[in-house]
Design a protein around this motif. Structure first.
Motif, mmCIF file in Angstrom:
data_model
loop_
_atom_site.group_PDB
_atom_site.id
_atom_site.type_symbol
_atom_site.label_atom_id
_atom_site.label_comp_id
_atom_site.label_asym_id
_atom_site.label_seq_id
_atom_site.Cartn_x
_atom_site.Cartn_y
_atom_site.Cartn_z
ATOM 1 N N VAL A 12 17.085 20.298 -3.106
ATOM 2 C CA VAL A 12 17.222 18.842 -3.089
ATOM 3 C C VAL A 12 18.442 18.390 -3.888
ATOM 4 N N ALA A 13 18.645 19.026 -5.039
ATOM 5 C CA ALA A 13 19.696 18.571 -5.957
ATOM 6 C C ALA A 13 21.097 18.757 -5.380
ATOM 7 N N VAL A 16 22.058 16.010 -2.850
ATOM 8 C CA VAL A 16 22.068 14.717 -3.541
ATOM 9 C C VAL A 16 23.279 14.616 -4.462
ATOM 10 N N LEU A 17 23.567 15.676 -5.202
ATOM 11 C CA LEU A 17 24.739 15.670 -6.089
ATOM 12 C C LEU A 17 26.031 15.615 -5.290
ATOM 13 N N ALA A 19 26.391 14.170 -2.404
ATOM 14 C CA ALA A 19 26.520 12.792 -1.919
ATOM 15 C C ALA A 19 26.924 11.836 -3.030
ATOM 16 N N ALA A 20 26.406 12.062 -4.244
ATOM 17 C CA ALA A 20 26.677 11.145 -5.351
ATOM 18 C C ALA A 20 28.067 11.350 -5.953
ATOM 19 N N ARG A 63 27.234 10.163 1.077
ATOM 20 C CA ARG A 63 26.726 9.023 0.313
ATOM 21 C C ARG A 63 26.142 7.943 1.226
ATOM 22 N N LEU A 66 22.848 9.128 2.988
ATOM 23 C CA LEU A 66 21.631 9.156 2.179
ATOM 24 C C LEU A 66 21.203 7.760 1.738
ATOM 25 N N ALA A 70 17.596 6.217 2.553
ATOM 26 C CA ALA A 70 16.690 5.842 1.461
ATOM 27 C C ALA A 70 16.310 4.368 1.522
ATOM 28 N N LEU A 244 18.494 19.383 2.369
ATOM 29 C CA LEU A 244 17.852 18.153 1.907
ATOM 30 C C LEU A 244 16.463 17.996 2.509
ATOM 31 N N VAL A 248 13.133 18.503 0.171
ATOM 32 C CA VAL A 248 12.279 17.347 -0.108
ATOM 33 C C VAL A 248 10.830 17.636 0.256
#
Length: 271
Positions: A12-13, A16-17, A19-20, A63, A66, A70, A244, A248
């Motif tokens: 998951v990380a 997400v990382l 994308a961030a 980014r 996601l 969300a 992802l 999840v």
């Protein structure tokens, strides 16, 4: 933390990382276009069909993907939960029927067809597609929340609170939240997966974001014909999406598993 939970968390990380923080890291990539499906000056993953570095495109393409998924799930779950709880707590059967029968009709409609119609009628508007995805998610969410809330609303604890003449709404709400939190959290992970699937499907079919964007699903669709000569242009964004979704679901299952089931599994292994 168990080793497998570490693995699920990493799955998951990583996306997400990416994308961030990815857009900031991608700022150092060459801005000029290179040869399509060739070597890149910035990373070993080569270039895509437009001559962009594959790694830079993957770093900058998650980014929006996601955030849209969300936000869509959050709004859909808010609306669906309100309908489901209202139906479960309805004092009259006809109110329950009035709320849930439209949900049953909506469940019969093909989800991708609704999204495709919304995309075509609005010329691929990302907002319209997100609204269509939220629309198709409301019905299953409402049905699930109604089923979950029904046992909670009619539970002995709620009956005891009513018999005691409890008038503070937060007491009822506090118990309901605690009782429903585990199944709803598990369902939330499932709905997020569904939103990612629908959004990726729309983008893969060319109905979502601009076909020249670096969105992960768009990149997979745009570069799929060159899978044999530039595999990373397809594999890298596809792996991020798969990691992802799988992460999840596995992490949610592990975190929300019944403690008694975990204890039984540990006992079985020890034996």
């Amino acid at each position: 933390m168990t080793p497998r939970r570490w693995i699920f968390s990493v799955l998951v990380a990583v996306p997400v990382l990416v994308a961030a923080a990815g857009p900031f890291l991608a700022a150092g990539a060459p801005q000029h276009r290179q040869a399509p499906f060739g070597p890149s000056q910035w990373s070993p993953f080569g270039t895509d069909r437009l001559g962009r570095d594959v790694l830079a495109a993957a770093l900058s393409g998650g980014r929006t993907f996601l955030v849209v998924a969300a936000l869509t799930v959050a709004i859909a779950y808010l609306v669906g939960s309100m309908i489901g709880v209202a139906a479960a707590a309805a004092p009259r059967a006809w109110v329950d029927e009035l709320l849930m029968r439209p949900m049953d009709v909506l469940l019969c409609l093909p989800s991708l067809l609704i999204i495709m119609v919304a995309a075509l009628r609005t010329r691929g508007s990302a907002v319209a597609i997100a609204c269509a995805i939220g629309f198709v998610l409301v019905a299953p969410i409402a049905r699930f929340v109604r089923m979950t809330a029904r046992g909670t609303v009619r539970s002995p604890v709620m009956d005891a609170l009513r018999m005691q003449g409890e008038s503070r709404a937060f007491r009822y709400g506090k118990y309901a939240i605690v009782a429903m939190s585990r199944p709803i959290a598990a369902d939330l992970a499932l709905r997020f997966t569904a939103a990612v699937y629908f959004l990726a499907s729309a983008n893969f079919l060319g109905l979502g974001f601009d076909t020249t964007s670096t969105d992960w699903a768009v990149s997979v669709a745009a570069n799929k014909d060159a899978l044999t000569i530039a595999p990373w242009s397809v594999a890298l964004p596809a792996l991020l999406i798969v990691a992802l979704i799988v992460g999840v679901n596995l992490l949610a299952d592990d975190l929300l598993a019944d403690p008694r089931t975990r204890a039984a599994h540990r006992t079985t292994r020890d034996v």
